[in-house]
Write a protein that holds these residues in place. Structure first.
Motif, PDB file in Angstrom:
ATOM      1  N   THR A   1      -2.644  -0.557  -3.265  1.00 22.11           N
ATOM      2  CA  THR A   1      -1.896  -0.854  -4.114  1.00 22.11           C
ATOM      3  C   THR A   1      -1.032  -2.222  -3.629  1.00 22.11           C
ATOM      4  O   THR A   1      -1.026  -2.600  -2.478  1.00 22.11           O
ATOM      5  CB  THR A   1      -0.408   0.268  -4.438  1.00 22.11           C
ATOM      6  OG1 THR A   1       0.392   0.231  -3.101  1.00 22.11           O
ATOM      7  CG2 THR A   1      -1.211   1.514  -4.905  1.00 22.11           C
ATOM      8  N   VAL A   2      -0.444  -2.875  -4.910  1.00 22.77           N
ATOM      9  CA  VAL A   2       0.307  -4.195  -4.538  1.00 22.77           C
ATOM     10  C   VAL A   2       1.522  -4.004  -5.175  1.00 22.77           C
ATOM     11  O   VAL A   2       1.516  -3.768  -6.347  1.00 22.77           O
ATOM     12  CB  VAL A   2      -0.341  -5.534  -4.763  1.00 22.77           C
ATOM     13  CG1 VAL A   2       0.398  -6.806  -4.600  1.00 22.77           C
ATOM     14  CG2 VAL A   2      -1.593  -5.748  -4.093  1.00 22.77           C
ATOM     15  N   ARG A   3       2.718  -4.043  -4.624  1.00 22.31           N
ATOM     16  CA  ARG A   3       4.119  -3.853  -5.252  1.00 22.31           C
ATOM     17  C   ARG A   3       4.441  -5.380  -5.590  1.00 22.31           C
ATOM     18  O   ARG A   3       4.706  -6.035  -4.776  1.00 22.31           O
ATOM     19  CB  ARG A   3       4.986  -3.258  -4.480  1.00 22.31           C
ATOM     20  CG  ARG A   3       4.602  -1.664  -4.200  1.00 22.31           C
ATOM     21  CD  ARG A   3       5.586  -0.962  -3.463  1.00 22.31           C
ATOM     22  NE  ARG A   3       5.591   0.540  -3.170  1.00 22.31           N
ATOM     23  CZ  ARG A   3       5.471   1.409  -4.224  1.00 22.31           C
ATOM     24  NH1 ARG A   3       6.272   0.930  -5.181  1.00 22.31           N
ATOM     25  NH2 ARG A   3       5.451   2.619  -4.112  1.00 22.31           N
ATOM     26  N   LEU A   4       4.876  -5.476  -6.968  1.00 22.35           N
ATOM     27  CA  LEU A   4       5.371  -6.952  -7.165  1.00 22.35           C
ATOM     28  C   LEU A   4       6.587  -6.687  -8.296  1.00 22.35           C
ATOM     29  O   LEU A   4       6.577  -5.827  -9.134  1.00 22.35           O
ATOM     30  CB  LEU A   4       4.191  -7.717  -7.933  1.00 22.35           C
ATOM     31  CG  LEU A   4       3.135  -7.961  -6.867  1.00 22.35           C
ATOM     32  CD1 LEU A   4       2.085  -8.460  -7.874  1.00 22.35           C
ATOM     33  CD2 LEU A   4       3.507  -8.878  -5.861  1.00 22.35           C
ATOM     34  N   PRO A   5       7.550  -7.672  -8.284  1.00 24.34           N
ATOM     35  CA  PRO A   5       8.686  -7.640  -9.014  1.00 24.34           C
ATOM     36  C   PRO A   5       8.350  -8.410 -10.366  1.00 24.34           C
ATOM     37  O   PRO A   5       7.245  -9.132 -10.517  1.00 24.34           O
ATOM     38  CB  PRO A   5       9.735  -8.426  -8.353  1.00 24.34           C
ATOM     39  CG  PRO A   5       8.928  -9.411  -7.589  1.00 24.34           C
ATOM     40  CD  PRO A   5       7.652  -8.670  -7.009  1.00 24.34           C
ATOM     41  N   ARG A   6       8.981  -8.327 -11.531  1.00 29.15           N
ATOM     42  CA  ARG A   6       8.729  -8.878 -12.525  1.00 29.15           C
ATOM     43  C   ARG A   6       9.312 -10.289 -12.633  1.00 29.15           C
ATOM     44  O   ARG A   6       9.292 -10.921 -13.752  1.00 29.15           O
ATOM     45  CB  ARG A   6       9.375  -8.105 -13.741  1.00 29.15           C
ATOM     46  CG  ARG A   6       8.668  -6.882 -14.038  1.00 29.15           C
ATOM     47  CD  ARG A   6       9.401  -6.119 -15.028  1.00 29.15           C
ATOM     48  NE  ARG A   6      10.575  -5.458 -14.476  1.00 29.15           N
ATOM     49  CZ  ARG A   6      11.551  -4.464 -14.944  1.00 29.15           C
ATOM     50  NH1 ARG A   6      10.964  -4.208 -16.158  1.00 29.15           N
ATOM     51  NH2 ARG A   6      12.678  -3.965 -14.456  1.00 29.15           N
ATOM     52  N   THR A   7       9.591 -11.003 -11.540  1.00 25.67           N
ATOM     53  CA  THR A   7       9.783 -12.185 -11.397  1.00 25.67           C
ATOM     54  C   THR A   7       8.982 -13.268 -12.188  1.00 25.67           C
ATOM     55  O   THR A   7       7.960 -13.363 -12.071  1.00 25.67           O
ATOM     56  CB  THR A   7      10.116 -12.735 -10.128  1.00 25.67           C
ATOM     57  OG1 THR A   7      10.676 -11.774  -9.072  1.00 25.67           O
ATOM     58  CG2 THR A   7      10.698 -14.219 -10.003  1.00 25.67           C
TER      59      THR A   7
ATOM     60  N   ASP B   1       7.751  -3.195  -8.997  1.00 28.62           N
ATOM     61  CA  ASP B   1       8.912  -2.982  -7.996  1.00 28.62           C
ATOM     62  C   ASP B   1       9.839  -3.950  -7.969  1.00 28.62           C
ATOM     63  O   ASP B   1       9.486  -5.113  -7.495  1.00 28.62           O
ATOM     64  CB  ASP B   1       8.242  -2.431  -6.550  1.00 28.62           C
ATOM     65  CG  ASP B   1       9.465  -1.833  -5.906  1.00 28.62           C
ATOM     66  OD1 ASP B   1      10.652  -2.170  -6.050  1.00 28.62           O
ATOM     67  OD2 ASP B   1       9.034  -1.456  -4.684  1.00 28.62           O
ATOM     68  N   ASP B   2      10.872  -4.059  -8.632  1.00 31.52           N
ATOM     69  CA  ASP B   2      11.834  -5.272  -8.667  1.00 31.52           C
ATOM     70  C   ASP B   2      12.415  -5.350  -7.486  1.00 31.52           C
ATOM     71  O   ASP B   2      13.238  -6.487  -7.251  1.00 31.52           O
ATOM     72  CB  ASP B   2      12.550  -5.247  -9.777  1.00 31.52           C
ATOM     73  CG  ASP B   2      12.010  -5.450 -11.231  1.00 31.52           C
ATOM     74  OD1 ASP B   2      11.130  -6.196 -11.307  1.00 31.52           O
ATOM     75  OD2 ASP B   2      12.392  -4.808 -12.177  1.00 31.52           O
ATOM     76  N   SER B   3      12.201  -4.751  -6.457  1.00 29.54           N
ATOM     77  CA  SER B   3      12.794  -4.803  -5.031  1.00 29.54           C
ATOM     78  C   SER B   3      11.627  -5.133  -4.049  1.00 29.54           C
ATOM     79  O   SER B   3      11.931  -5.586  -2.845  1.00 29.54           O
ATOM     80  CB  SER B   3      13.349  -3.468  -4.683  1.00 29.54           C
ATOM     81  OG  SER B   3      12.348  -2.438  -4.428  1.00 29.54           O
ATOM     82  N   ALA B   4      10.554  -5.535  -4.582  1.00 26.52           N
ATOM     83  CA  ALA B   4       9.392  -5.684  -3.470  1.00 26.52           C
ATOM     84  C   ALA B   4       9.388  -7.297  -3.464  1.00 26.52           C
ATOM     85  O   ALA B   4       9.076  -8.114  -4.354  1.00 26.52           O
ATOM     86  CB  ALA B   4       8.185  -5.124  -4.078  1.00 26.52           C
ATOM     87  N   GLY B   5       9.287  -7.762  -2.042  1.00 26.95           N
ATOM     88  CA  GLY B   5       8.806  -8.982  -1.531  1.00 26.95           C
ATOM     89  C   GLY B   5      10.028  -9.953  -1.633  1.00 26.95           C
ATOM     90  O   GLY B   5      10.956  -9.659  -2.126  1.00 26.95           O
ATOM     91  N   MET B   6       9.558 -11.253  -1.352  1.00 29.83           N
ATOM     92  CA  MET B   6      10.530 -12.443  -1.336  1.00 29.83           C
ATOM     93  C   MET B   6      10.965 -12.735  -2.825  1.00 29.83           C
ATOM     94  O   MET B   6      12.157 -13.043  -2.698  1.00 29.83           O
ATOM     95  CB  MET B   6       9.913 -13.525  -0.669  1.00 29.83           C
ATOM     96  CG  MET B   6      10.694 -14.795  -0.697  1.00 29.83           C
ATOM     97  SD  MET B   6       9.905 -16.041   0.310  1.00 29.83           S
ATOM     98  CE  MET B   6       8.797 -16.932  -1.026  1.00 29.83           C
ATOM     99  N   PHE B   7      10.219 -12.435  -3.474  1.00 27.26           N
ATOM    100  CA  PHE B   7      10.627 -13.056  -4.954  1.00 27.26           C
ATOM    101  C   PHE B   7      11.551 -12.124  -5.519  1.00 27.26           C
ATOM    102  O   PHE B   7      11.959 -12.312  -6.860  1.00 27.26           O
ATOM    103  CB  PHE B   7       9.493 -13.425  -5.952  1.00 27.26           C
ATOM    104  CG  PHE B   7       8.833 -14.696  -5.600  1.00 27.26           C
ATOM    105  CD1 PHE B   7       9.272 -15.796  -5.875  1.00 27.26           C
ATOM    106  CD2 PHE B   7       7.709 -14.672  -4.694  1.00 27.26           C
ATOM    107  CE1 PHE B   7       8.836 -17.136  -5.463  1.00 27.26           C
ATOM    108  CE2 PHE B   7       7.131 -15.735  -4.253  1.00 27.26           C
ATOM    109  CZ  PHE B   7       7.507 -16.961  -4.721  1.00 27.26           C
ATOM    110  N   ALA B   8      11.762 -10.905  -5.099  1.00 19.12           N
ATOM    111  CA  ALA B   8      12.975  -9.776  -5.424  1.00 19.12           C
ATOM    112  C   ALA B   8      14.055 -10.439  -5.677  1.00 19.12           C
ATOM    113  O   ALA B   8      15.129 -10.091  -6.407  1.00 19.12           O
ATOM    114  CB  ALA B   8      12.648  -8.643  -4.625  1.00 19.12           C
ATOM    115  N   ALA B   9      14.540 -11.512  -4.825  1.00 18.35           N
ATOM    116  CA  ALA B   9      15.673 -11.926  -4.685  1.00 18.35           C
ATOM    117  C   ALA B   9      15.962 -13.058  -5.900  1.00 18.35           C
ATOM    118  O   ALA B   9      16.875 -13.737  -6.215  1.00 18.35           O
ATOM    119  CB  ALA B   9      16.006 -12.911  -3.503  1.00 18.35           C
ATOM    120  N   VAL B  10      14.918 -13.425  -6.886  1.00 22.03           N
ATOM    121  CA  VAL B  10      15.147 -14.339  -7.950  1.00 22.03           C
ATOM    122  C   VAL B  10      15.166 -13.649  -9.259  1.00 22.03           C
ATOM    123  O   VAL B  10      14.595 -12.490  -9.264  1.00 22.03           O
ATOM    124  CB  VAL B  10      13.634 -15.021  -7.914  1.00 22.03           C
ATOM    125  CG1 VAL B  10      13.811 -16.206  -9.109  1.00 22.03           C
ATOM    126  CG2 VAL B  10      13.357 -15.734  -6.671  1.00 22.03           C
TER     127      VAL B  10
END
Length: 250
Positions: A148-154, A211-220
């Protein structure tokens, strides 16, 4: 015109040098390999001699707190050398929305770089680009876990590096903006959707979990990494770039 392109052997820099040369200018690629060190200042005075425009495309080797010191020190040294050389225009490449995401250290570092250029004594231009299409795979790797890859909706508006280089070369060859120009690709995607498109095109069986808490771009938050009215929109669509990137190299 004669251009000194610091970081002129990297992904963007090499294309900027090629574009300026093809346009009839003299663009000199500079890097540690040519004896230029922006952190110590070594080689800068000789490298910038007779350059009418200085294009700074160097990048911090890390995205952490060390990036703040990198951009502060490198810009201080570069601007001092540019003043001594008599250069009339300094250009840097920055990030769309960098000043709107204080939660990301690297974005704060790029904002610091912009501010150093603005408060210097040399006419300047800032080209702000959105995320490079070439880096989407790297972004996915940051939050990959087994299948899997967890990614936000940024929201992202990816741009091809060739289009970024063309924008930088055009700005560098023109009069100083004494301001910033934003450039982006033509399509906007939520990052999780972009991940699904990329994996499917590459035949990668992994699934994307939103996952809106995943990775660097979750801060955006919101659309701060996309451009607004007045920005330059580059021609390359992500689907077309991805198709070309997947073709076997000759």
């Amino acid at each position: 015109m004669r251009f000194a392109v610091i970081g002129g052997t990297g992904l963007i820099g090499s294309q900027v040098v090629r574009g300026l040369d093809l346009a009839g200018h003299e663009a000199v690629p500079l890097s540690p390999r040519t004896g230029v060190d922006v952190l110590t200042g070594e080689g800068l005075d000789d490298a910038l001699k007779d350059a009418e425009t200085v294009v700074n495309l160097t990048n911090s080797p890390t995205f952490d707190e060390a990036s703040l010191a990198f951009f502060q020190t490198s810009m201080t040294n570069l601007l001092a050398a540019a003043r001594r050389s008599g250069a009339g225009h300094v250009v840097i490449l920055s990030i769309v929305g960098a000043d709107k995401v204080p939660g990301l250290v690297y974005f704060r570092a790029k904002t610091l770089q912009e501010e150093a250029l603005r408060t210097g004594a040399i006419p300047y231009s800032i080209v702000r680009a959105t995320q490079f299409m070439e880096f989407i795979g790297t972004i996915l790797s940051w939050t990959a876990e087994d299948d899997t890859v967890r990614l936000p909706r940024t929201l992202l508006q990816p741009i091809a590096s060739a289009d970024v280089a063309a924008a930088v070369a055009a700005v560098a060859a023109g009069p100083p903006l004494n301001g910033a120009r934003d450039v982006a690709g033509p399509d906007t995607y939520p990052l999780d959707e972009l991940g699904r498109i990329t994996l499917a095109a590459r035949g990668d069986p992994r699934s994307v979990i939103t996952d809106d808490s995943a990775g660097m771009f979750a801060a955006v938050h919101g659309d701060v990494l996309t451009v607004g009215e007045g920005a330059d929109v580059a021609p390359t669509h992500y689907a077309d770039w991805l198709e070309a990137d997947l073709k076997p190299r000759a």
